[in-house]
Scaffold this motif. Structure first.
Motif, PDB file in Angstrom:
ATOM      1  N   VAL A  15       0.835  -1.203   0.000  1.00 54.04           N
ATOM      2  CA  VAL A  15       0.000   0.000   0.000  1.00 54.04           C
ATOM      3  C   VAL A  15       0.869   1.253   0.000  1.00 54.04           C
ATOM      4  N   TRP A  16       1.889   1.256   0.846  1.00 50.41           N
ATOM      5  CA  TRP A  16       2.800   2.419   0.879  1.00 50.41           C
ATOM      6  C   TRP A  16       3.550   2.580  -0.442  1.00 50.41           C
ATOM      7  N   ALA A  69      -6.186  -9.313  14.316  1.00 49.96           N
ATOM      8  CA  ALA A  69      -7.096  -8.187  14.523  1.00 49.96           C
ATOM      9  C   ALA A  69      -6.387  -6.865  14.276  1.00 49.96           C
ATOM     10  N   ALA A  70      -5.154  -6.738  14.772  1.00 54.79           N
ATOM     11  CA  ALA A  70      -4.398  -5.515  14.512  1.00 54.79           C
ATOM     12  C   ALA A  70      -4.094  -5.365  13.022  1.00 54.79           C
ATOM     13  N   GLY A  71      -3.874  -6.486  12.333  1.00 59.00           N
ATOM     14  CA  GLY A  71      -3.581  -6.427  10.899  1.00 59.00           C
ATOM     15  C   GLY A  71      -4.759  -5.969  10.070  1.00 59.00           C
ATOM     16  N   THR A  72      -5.951  -6.475  10.364  1.00 59.47           N
ATOM     17  CA  THR A  72      -7.120  -6.006   9.615  1.00 59.47           C
ATOM     18  C   THR A  72      -7.389  -4.528   9.893  1.00 59.47           C
ATOM     19  N   THR A  73      -7.120  -4.090  11.131  1.00 60.03           N
ATOM     20  CA  THR A  73      -7.262  -2.664  11.439  1.00 60.03           C
ATOM     21  C   THR A  73      -6.265  -1.845  10.640  1.00 60.03           C
ATOM     22  N   LEU A  74      -5.011  -2.310  10.578  1.00 60.64           N
ATOM     23  CA  LEU A  74      -4.000  -1.635   9.758  1.00 60.64           C
ATOM     24  C   LEU A  74      -4.439  -1.565   8.302  1.00 60.64           C
ATOM     25  N   MET A  75      -4.895  -2.698   7.770  1.00 63.96           N
ATOM     26  CA  MET A  75      -5.302  -2.767   6.372  1.00 63.96           C
ATOM     27  C   MET A  75      -6.416  -1.767   6.069  1.00 63.96           C
ATOM     28  N   TRP A  76      -7.421  -1.750   6.913  1.00 70.27           N
ATOM     29  CA  TRP A  76      -8.577  -0.906   6.649  1.00 70.27           C
ATOM     30  C   TRP A  76      -8.251   0.571   6.826  1.00 70.27           C
ATOM     31  N   VAL A  77      -7.513   0.919   7.885  1.00 70.16           N
ATOM     32  CA  VAL A  77      -7.196   2.328   8.124  1.00 70.16           C
ATOM     33  C   VAL A  77      -6.305   2.873   7.024  1.00 70.16           C
ATOM     34  N   MET A  78      -5.329   2.110   6.584  1.00 69.04           N
ATOM     35  CA  MET A  78      -4.451   2.582   5.508  1.00 69.04           C
ATOM     36  C   MET A  78      -5.226   2.749   4.208  1.00 69.04           C
ATOM     37  N   ALA A  79      -6.130   1.810   3.925  1.00 67.64           N
ATOM     38  CA  ALA A  79      -6.933   1.930   2.707  1.00 67.64           C
ATOM     39  C   ALA A  79      -7.834   3.149   2.752  1.00 67.64           C
ATOM     40  N   MET A  80      -8.371   3.460   3.946  1.00 69.81           N
ATOM     41  CA  MET A  80      -9.304   4.567   4.079  1.00 69.81           C
ATOM     42  C   MET A  80      -8.629   5.916   4.344  1.00 69.81           C
TER      43      MET A  80
END
Length: 593
Positions: A392-393, A460-471
């Motif tokens: 993503v980065w 759980a932390a990974g899905t949070t990372l994924m979603w926040v970075m995408a948004m």
């Protein structure tokens, strides 16, 4: 049989240490609120659900009794979720804007689902039959600590599901349905020790589920409840059925009576109720290869990592499968999966309904997971989300700087016409979340905690990372690719200064809602004798058939830049005498060489 022969759990008190409350709440709040605000309704289900809520938020009593999208009846799902979304628009639409206000209902359902999953697992985890093996000299955890640890694990498993990210942040009926399924589960669990209170919760959840979906889904889960009561003897069916069913029937009957007696015409009310009652039966049918193939391709990724953990729970508790902590969530999960298999037109939006019972069941596998399985889940999540975050980065840097050129060109080829802008706040939030991910991974790997919830912290932390970075980094690009805003506003500018109404042809619910909201277009039906047609064409079908002394003239055509499979054409009805004949092009002779 003694507890030592039945329970597969051998734990010390140190293994049931509670997850820090601030960390659990932070993950829930950040994950739940990110992506709700500052964006348009997205195709397809998100925009369609918003369209119904917007109509309720700006309409009258008839819209609330019979939900619709600018006059088109919407009977695919019941009205309850749209009522709450419409209420949010009325209360907060002037402050937040209609789309953001409607998604307050999504947030409400999300946090409600989290609460019901946590408390259901907590109550099950305190039951005597699931307690860990009692050592001769003590040292095993107490029931309350064990229940809290299991509940924390269930909530983390729910948040770790990859498919929850997108579907859990949309304005669809399914986000309400998943909350009401979790409410039903809580009612069933609560009825084990408080039958009347549990039956009331179960009845409200059952009635709300019927009002948010249709009769078939609620009836199927009621049948699953009866089966669970026959399998799990402690379940008090004699209280659950009369109290729960009576309350649910009263809730649904109140809406049906209000619709029948409050509608403008009885025929409209009967037609709407009939369509709502029949839609479920048209949506389901015999199993097909198409549905089976779709589930095989998408189910395992969508429900990762909950499905392997839930499967292990069923295996590890083989001697106690009729106990409430296994049988109750498993029977409801089996019924929901059966409905998934019977869908005529499969879609991943229905997968979200499986998550509450699956997460609760999976929580009871956490104390029994072998070290190899724990390490496998951890390392998979660590590698997957680290690679995802790095990608993503990297892609964002290419989009922002133009280097590497080929990568940047490929990005902009997917979103033609998009104008990228640098947003400082989005970059700062993405950097903070990335740093938090690094700290969580470092904590998990360096300290090697022994608590039973440790296998799902990184997920759980990974899905949070994924979603926040995408948004944050990619929200403008995703929003540009999924919104109808630009094409709807372009169509509105092409409308004649004075027109009676626009009749939509082959336009889906999402398209109709988006054109009405973004373009402020006044739509009508065939009986309104509209003088403008707006048609959605996959291919060019040519102009509509002409009328005597009138003909349809093409005045606009367009499409979303990111979608090559749809095109919109607008025609105006004009008199033949007002149409200027089009002269054929003059054929010029080319000079001889």
């Amino acid at each position: 049989m003694s507890q030592a022969k039945t329970t597969p759990v051998h734990l010390t008190a140190a293994a049931t240490g509670a997850l820090p409350r601030y960390l659990l709440l932070a993950i829930c709040i950040i994950y739940g609120l990110t992506g709700l605000f500052g964006r348009d309704p997205w195709k397809n289900e998100d925009a369609a659900g918003f369209g119904v809520m917007w109509q309720l938020g700006t309409g009258g009593v008839q819209d609330w009794l019979m939900p619709n999208i600018v006059g088109r009846p919407y009977s695919e799902d019941g009205p309850l979720v749209f009522w709450i979304g419409g209420l949010m628009i009325r209360l907060f639409g002037g402050w937040l804007g209609a789309p953001d206000a409607a998604r307050l209902a999504t947030a409400l359902f999300y946090f409600g689902t989290c609460a019901f999953i946590w408390y259901s697992t907590y109550l099950l985890g305190r039951r005597e039959e699931v307690q860990p093996f009692a050592f001769a000299f003590g040292g095993q955890p107490d029931a309350r600590s064990y229940g809290r640890a299991l509940a924390d694990g269930a909530l983390l498993i729910f948040l770790a599901c990859v498919g929850l990210a997108m579907r859990g942040h949309e304005t669809t009926a399914q986000v309400g349905q998943v909350c009401f399924i979790a409410m039903m589960l809580y009612g069933l669990v609560r009825s084990l020790d408080m039958p009347v209170q549990g039956s009331l919760w179960f009845g409200v959840g059952l009635g709300a589920l019927c009002l948010a979906s249709g009769p078939l889904l609620a009836s199927s889960l009621l049948l699953a409840t009866i089966i669970a009561g026959l399998v799990c003897q402690p379940l008090p069916l004699r209280r659950l059925l009369p109290i729960g069913m009576g309350l649910a029937v009263a809730m649904v009957a109140a809406w049906l009576a209000a619709t029948y007696f409050g509608a403008t015409t009885t025929d409209d009310a009967v037609a709407f109720i009939r369509e709502w009652a029949r839609y479920d039966r048209r949506a389901y049918g015999p199993p097909s290869w198409q549905t089976g193939g779709f589930i095989a391709r998408n189910f395992f990724l969508y429900t990762w990592p909950v499905w392997p953990i839930a499967a292990f729970a069923w295996l590890s508790w083989r001697g106690m499968r009729r106990a409430a902590h296994v049988s109750v969530p498993l029977v409801l999960l089996a019924m929901l999966f059966l409905l998934l298999v019977l869908q005529r037109s499969p879609g991943d939006v229905q997968f979200i309904l499986l998550l509450p019972p699956m997460a609760i069941l999976a929580a009871f596998a956490l104390p029994t997971l072998p070290r190899a399985a724990i390490n496998a889940v951890d390392w998979f999540a660590l590698l997957f989300f680290t690679i995802f975050g790095g990608t993503v980065w990297f892609m964002w840097i290419a989009k922002t700087t133009g280097w590497p050129p080929k990568i940047a060109a490929n990005v902009f080829r997917q979103i033609p016409g998009f104008q990228h802008t640098f947003t400082v706040s989005a970059v700062i939030i993405a950097l903070v979340v990335t740093l938090a991910w690094v700290l969580v991974v470092r904590w998990r790997l360096s300290r090697a905690p022994k608590q039973i919830w440790r296998p799902v912290v990184i997920s759980a932390a990974g899905t949070t990372l994924m979603w926040v970075m995408a948004m944050t980094l990619w929200l403008p690009s995703i929003n540009y690719g999924k919104t109808y805003r630009d094409v709807a506003q372009a169509a509105a500018l092409a409308l004649p200064p004075t027109y009676r109404c626009v009749q939509p042809i082959r336009m889906g619910n999402a398209q109709l809602a988006s054109f009405a909201y973004f373009g402020h277009i006044r739509f009508g039906g065939p009986e309104d004798e509209c003088d403008v047609l707006l048609r959605h064409d996959a291919v060019d079908y040519g102009a509509p058939g002409n009328l005597s002394h009138f003909e349809w003239r093409l005045i606009w055509e367009g499409r979303r830049p990111a979608d090559r499979d749809e095109r919109f054409r607008m025609y105006q009805l004009v008199e033949r005498s007002a149409v200027k004949p089009v002269r054929p092009p003059v054929q010029r002779r080319l000079p001889r060489q």
